[in-house]
Design a protein around this motif. Structure first.
Motif, short mmCIF file in Angstrom:
data_model
loop_
_atom_site.label_atom_id
_atom_site.label_comp_id
_atom_site.label_asym_id
_atom_site.label_seq_id
_atom_site.Cartn_x
_atom_site.Cartn_y
_atom_site.Cartn_z
N MET A 12 73.49 31.12 121.01
CA MET A 12 73.41 32.15 122.04
C MET A 12 73.96 31.62 123.37
O MET A 12 74.76 32.30 124.03
N ALA A 13 73.56 30.44 123.78
CA ALA A 13 74.03 29.88 125.04
C ALA A 13 75.55 29.74 125.07
O ALA A 13 76.20 30.11 126.05
N HIS A 14 76.12 29.27 123.98
CA HIS A 14 77.57 29.08 123.95
C HIS A 14 78.32 30.40 123.85
O HIS A 14 79.49 30.47 124.25
N SER A 15 77.68 31.45 123.35
CA SER A 15 78.36 32.75 123.34
C SER A 15 78.31 33.40 124.72
O SER A 15 79.22 34.14 125.09
N ILE A 16 77.26 33.13 125.49
CA ILE A 16 77.14 33.69 126.84
C ILE A 16 77.91 32.83 127.84
O ILE A 16 78.52 33.35 128.78
N VAL A 17 77.90 31.54 127.70
CA VAL A 17 78.64 30.52 128.47
C VAL A 17 78.03 30.23 129.84
O VAL A 17 77.62 29.12 130.10
N TRP A 18 78.02 31.19 130.73
CA TRP A 18 77.59 30.96 132.12
C TRP A 18 76.10 31.21 132.25
O TRP A 18 75.56 32.16 131.68
N ASN A 28 68.88 29.83 132.82
CA ASN A 28 68.67 31.14 132.20
C ASN A 28 70.02 31.80 131.91
O ASN A 28 70.88 31.90 132.79
N TYR A 29 70.20 32.21 130.67
CA TYR A 29 71.39 32.94 130.22
C TYR A 29 71.01 34.40 129.98
O TYR A 29 69.94 34.67 129.45
N SER A 76 66.65 30.60 127.54
CA SER A 76 66.38 29.77 128.70
C SER A 76 65.96 28.37 128.26
O SER A 76 65.48 28.17 127.14
N ALA A 77 66.14 27.44 129.18
CA ALA A 77 65.76 26.05 128.95
C ALA A 77 65.19 25.49 130.24
O ALA A 77 65.75 25.72 131.32
N GLU A 78 64.09 24.81 130.12
CA GLU A 78 63.53 24.04 131.23
C GLU A 78 63.74 22.58 130.86
O GLU A 78 63.34 22.15 129.78
N CYS A 79 64.41 21.85 131.75
CA CYS A 79 64.92 20.53 131.38
C CYS A 79 64.66 19.47 132.44
O CYS A 79 64.76 19.74 133.64
N ALA A 80 64.41 18.26 131.97
CA ALA A 80 64.54 17.09 132.83
C ALA A 80 66.04 16.84 132.96
O ALA A 80 66.81 17.10 132.04
N VAL A 81 66.45 16.36 134.12
CA VAL A 81 67.87 16.15 134.37
C VAL A 81 68.08 14.76 134.96
O VAL A 81 67.26 14.26 135.72
N GLU A 82 69.18 14.15 134.54
CA GLU A 82 69.55 12.86 135.13
C GLU A 82 71.04 12.89 135.45
O GLU A 82 71.84 13.53 134.76
N TRP A 83 71.38 12.21 136.52
CA TRP A 83 72.77 12.11 136.94
C TRP A 83 73.56 11.20 136.00
O TRP A 83 73.04 10.21 135.52
N VAL A 84 74.83 11.54 135.81
CA VAL A 84 75.78 10.70 135.09
C VAL A 84 76.87 10.32 136.09
O VAL A 84 77.65 11.18 136.51
N PHE A 85 76.86 9.05 136.51
CA PHE A 85 77.85 8.56 137.48
C PHE A 85 78.74 7.46 136.91
O PHE A 85 79.81 7.20 137.45
N ARG A 114 62.66 20.51 127.77
CA ARG A 114 61.22 20.39 127.56
C ARG A 114 60.64 21.69 127.01
O ARG A 114 59.57 21.71 126.43
N ARG A 115 61.36 22.77 127.25
CA ARG A 115 60.94 24.09 126.76
C ARG A 115 62.19 24.93 126.53
O ARG A 115 63.12 24.89 127.34
N LEU A 116 62.21 25.66 125.42
CA LEU A 116 63.30 26.57 125.10
C LEU A 116 62.73 27.94 124.75
O LEU A 116 61.64 28.03 124.17
N ARG A 117 63.51 28.97 125.04
CA ARG A 117 63.14 30.33 124.65
C ARG A 117 64.42 31.06 124.27
O ARG A 117 65.42 30.97 124.98
N VAL A 118 64.38 31.77 123.15
CA VAL A 118 65.51 32.56 122.69
C VAL A 118 65.00 33.96 122.37
O VAL A 118 64.08 34.11 121.55
N MET A 119 65.57 34.97 123.03
CA MET A 119 65.18 36.35 122.76
C MET A 119 66.41 37.21 122.54
O MET A 119 67.15 37.53 123.47
N PRO A 120 66.67 37.57 121.27
CA PRO A 120 67.77 38.51 121.02
C PRO A 120 67.48 39.83 121.73
O PRO A 120 66.33 40.28 121.79
N GLY A 121 68.52 40.46 122.26
CA GLY A 121 68.34 41.72 122.97
C GLY A 121 67.69 42.80 122.15
O GLY A 121 66.98 43.65 122.68
#
Length: 160
Positions: free
Chosen positions: A14-20, A73-74, A83-92, A138-145
Motif C-alpha cells: 500500500m505504501a509503495h502504491s501511494i508513494v508520498w 501517514n499515507y 501509517s507507521a510510527e517509527c524510531a528514526v536515526e540519521w544516516v550520515f 514500532r507500530r503499523l496500521r493498514v486500512m483498505p478504503g
C-alpha cells in the motif's frame, strides 16, 4: 492484532502504491511539524526497515535530536490508508548514504527515482545537502478504503 509477517507485506504494497506520505516530527518544545516525504520500505521476512532521503536541515536535526520518533501517514483517493510510527536515526556515513541513494535510484516505479533530480542533491550521495533517515517501525496500521466505504475487509495493526 496482526503479526509482522501478516502486516508488513500489505503495508509495503500500500505504501509503495501511494508513494508520498505526510511525515510528522516534534520540536524540542513538543510542537509537531509535518511535511510530505517519499519513504522507501524493505521487508526481508524478519525485519521491516524504512528509508527517507532528506536534506539535513537545522529544523530536522533539532527535531530528531529532541525526539527521535516520527509518524508517517499515507492516504489515497480511494481511502486506502496506512501509517507507521517509527524510531528514526540519521544516516550520515558516506557509504551508507550512497547505499540509500542507490536503493531509491534502483527501486521500481512508482517509488523509485533518481535523487539527483532534486537540485540540492545534484552533487550526489556524499554531498553535504544529502542525508537519510533509517526507520524502525514500532507500530503499523493498514486500512483498505473498502473497510470505510463498503464495510468490507479488515484493518490490520501491529505493535512492536
Amino acid at each position: 492484532m496482526a503479526s509482522l509477517d501478516q502486516i508488513a507485506p500489505a503495508f509495503v504494497d500500500m505504501a509503495h502504491s501511494i508513494v508520498w506520505a505526510s511525515v510528522a516530527t516534534v520540536d524540542p518544545q513538543g510542537r509537531p511539524r509535518s511535511r510530505v516525504l517519499h519513504p522507501l520500505w524493505e521487508y526481508d521476512g524478519a525485519e521491516l526497515v524504512g528509508w527517507i532521503a532528506v536534506g539535513p536541515t537545522g529544523i530536522k536535526r533539532a527535531h530528531i535530536a529532541a525526539q527521535p520518533e516520527i509518524s508517517i501517514n499515507y492516504w489515497a483517493t480511494n481511502h486506502d490508508t496506512c501509517s507507521a510510527e517509527c524510531a528514526v536515526e540519521w544516516v550520515f556515513d558516506d557509504d551508507a548514504r550512497t547505499a540509500v541513494w542507490e536503493k531509491f535510484k534502483t527501486a521500481p516505479e512508482p517509488v523509485g527515482y533518481d535523487p539527483a533530480i532534486i537540485p540540492p542533491w545534484s552533487g550526489g550521495p556524499t554531498s553535504p545537502a544529502f542525508a537519510a533517515w533509517r526507520l524502525h517501525p514500532r507500530r503499523l496500521r493498514v486500512m483498505p478504503g473498502r473497510v470505510m466505504t463498503q464495510g468490507a475487509g479488515e484493518v490490520l495493526t501491529w505493535r512492536e
